[in-house]
Design a protein around this motif. Structure first.
Motif, mmCIF file in Angstrom:
data_model
loop_
_atom_site.group_PDB
_atom_site.id
_atom_site.type_symbol
_atom_site.label_atom_id
_atom_site.label_comp_id
_atom_site.label_asym_id
_atom_site.label_seq_id
_atom_site.Cartn_x
_atom_site.Cartn_y
_atom_site.Cartn_z
ATOM 1 N N THR A 64 1.455 2.611 -4.171
ATOM 2 C CA THR A 64 1.013 3.754 -4.955
ATOM 3 C C THR A 64 0.531 4.855 -4.016
ATOM 4 O O THR A 64 0.263 4.622 -2.837
ATOM 5 N N TYR A 65 0.384 6.056 -4.567
ATOM 6 C CA TYR A 65 -0.159 7.152 -3.772
ATOM 7 C C TYR A 65 -1.597 6.841 -3.350
ATOM 8 O O TYR A 65 -2.013 7.201 -2.238
ATOM 9 N N ASP A 66 -2.349 6.193 -4.225
ATOM 10 C CA ASP A 66 -3.722 5.832 -3.870
ATOM 11 C C ASP A 66 -3.758 4.903 -2.664
ATOM 12 O O ASP A 66 -4.628 5.021 -1.795
ATOM 13 N N ASP A 67 -2.801 3.951 -2.617
ATOM 14 C CA ASP A 67 -2.723 3.052 -1.458
ATOM 15 C C ASP A 67 -2.540 3.848 -0.174
ATOM 16 O O ASP A 67 -3.221 3.608 0.835
ATOM 17 N N VAL A 68 -1.607 4.777 -0.208
ATOM 18 C CA VAL A 68 -1.305 5.578 0.984
ATOM 19 C C VAL A 68 -2.513 6.425 1.384
ATOM 20 O O VAL A 68 -2.863 6.518 2.566
ATOM 21 N N ILE A 69 -3.169 7.040 0.390
ATOM 22 C CA ILE A 69 -4.330 7.890 0.676
ATOM 23 C C ILE A 69 -5.453 7.078 1.304
ATOM 24 O O ILE A 69 -6.055 7.495 2.309
ATOM 25 N N MET A 70 -5.754 5.918 0.727
ATOM 26 C CA MET A 70 -6.844 5.089 1.246
ATOM 27 C C MET A 70 -6.564 4.603 2.655
ATOM 28 O O MET A 70 -7.441 4.648 3.530
#
Length: 286
Positions: A64-70
Motif C-alpha cells: 500500500t502507499y502507507d507501507d511505502v510512506i512509513m
C-alpha cells in the motif's frame, strides 16, 4: 529508463507479470436453479461473502502507499540520525575518512539491494546507515571547511520542496511518464554519467584545478551542470512515483514496500547531494 532499483525488479517494471499465476481458480459447480458456486461453499455462504466489504490491500498482504510512506520515513530517519552522529560525535580528523568509507559501503550495498529480486530489510537499513555517515561527513566538510553556514539546511529545504513539487505534479496528471519521457531520461542520464566519470578522472589526476567538485563542476559551468543534475533527479522522482503507483495497483506483495522505499531514498540522496553542491557553488564555496 527508471530508477535501477525499480527497473531491475520485474514486479515494478511490468505489473502484469506479477498477476500471472493468480488468474484462474477452482471451477464452479452448478446448483439447483441454475446458480453456480465455488466447490466447498453453499449458496448461503456465498451470499454472505458477496455481501461482506471488499478486503483492503493491507488485509490481503499487498503493498500500500502507507507501507511505502512509513518505510521511506523510517529509512530517512536512519539517514538523518547517522548523519547527525557523524557531524557531532566523530572527531574532526576522522569525519572525511568516515564519509569516504560510508560512500564506498553505501555504493556496494546500493548495488546489492538494487539487483536483489527479493528485498532484504537488514541490507536496506544498512545502506541507509552508510549513506547517513557519508552525508554527515561531506555536509560537514562543505559547510564548515568552506565557511558556508546554513548550507546544509538550504540543501535539505530545497530537496524537500522539489520532492513535494514533483509529487503534486505527478498526482495532478500534469506530468506523465510516457515512452518519449523515458527515452529522454535514458539519454540524459547516460550523458550525465559519462560527464561525471570524465570529471572524476580529471579530479583524481589533478587536471584542471584543485576544486573539491572536480574541474568541470566549478564556476558558471558548475552551476549549469548542477541545475541539469537537479532536473534529472526530479525527473527520476517522477518515474519512481509511477513505478510505485503501478506496483500498488498491480497488487504486489507487501514486502516490496521496502524496495519502493529504498528506490525513493536513493533518488533523494542523489538530489540532496546535487543541491548541496549547487548551493555551495552559488555561494562562492567552490
Amino acid at each position: 529508463m527508471s530508477n535501477p532499483v525499480f527497473e531491475n525488479n520485474a514486479i515494478f517494471r511490468d505489473p502484469k507479470k506479477a498477476r500471472q499465476g493468480q488468474r484462474g481458480g477452482q471451477p464452479g459447480m452448478v446448483l439447483q436453479g441454475g446458480s453456480t458456486a465455488t466447490a466447498g461453499y453453499d449458496a448461503a455462504t456465498l451470499d454472505q461473502m458477496y455481501a461482506a466489504p471488499s478486503a483492503t490491500t493491507a488485509q490481503t498482504g499487498r503493498m500500500t502507499y502507507d507501507d511505502v510512506i512509513m518505510k521511506t520515513g523510517g529509512l530517512l530517519t536512519v539517514v538523518v540520525v547517522m548523519a547527525a552522529l557523524t557531524w557531532f560525535v566523530v572527531p574532526q580528523q576522522l569525519k572525511m575518512p568516515a564519509a569516504i568509507a560510508g560512500a564506498l559501503v553505501g555504493f556496494v550495498l546500493g548495488l546489492v539491494n538494487a539487483f536483489k529480486k527479493s528485498p532484504s530489510p537488514a541490507l536496506i537499513l544498512a545502506y541507509a546507515a552508510a549513506e547517513g555517515v557519508f552525508l554527515g561527513g561531506i555536509s560537514w566538510f562543505l559547510e564548515v571547511q568552506f565557511n558556508l553556514p546554513g548550507l546544509v539546511m538550504q540543501a535539505v529545504l530545497a530537496t524537500m520542496a522539489t520532492f513535494a513539487a514533483c509529487l503534486v505534479l505527478f498526482r495532478s496528471g500534469k506530468v506523465r511518464v510516457t515512452p518519449k519521457f523515458t527515452r529522454w531520461l535514458l539519454i540524459a542520464m547516460g550523458g550525465y554519467l559519462l560527464f561525471s566519470l570524465v570529471n572524476l578522472g580529471m579530479m583524481l589526476f589533478g587536471a584542471g584545478g584543485d576544486g573539491a567538485f572536480g574541474p568541470l563542476r566549478q564556476g558558471p559551468m558548475g552551476m549549469l551542470v548542477g541545475l541539469f543534475a537537479v532536473g534529472l533527479a526530479a525527473a527520476m522522482l517522477i518515474v519512481d512515483f509511477d513505478s510505485i503507483k503501478r506496483g500498488v495497483e498491480g497488487g504486489v506483495p507487501a514486502k516490496f514496500a521496502w524496495t519502493a522505499a529504498f528506490g525513493l531514498v536513493v533518488t533523494l540522496v542523489w538530489m540532496y547531494l546535487e543541491f548541496l553542491r549547487l548551493i555551495a557553488i552559488l555561494r562562492g564555496g567552490e
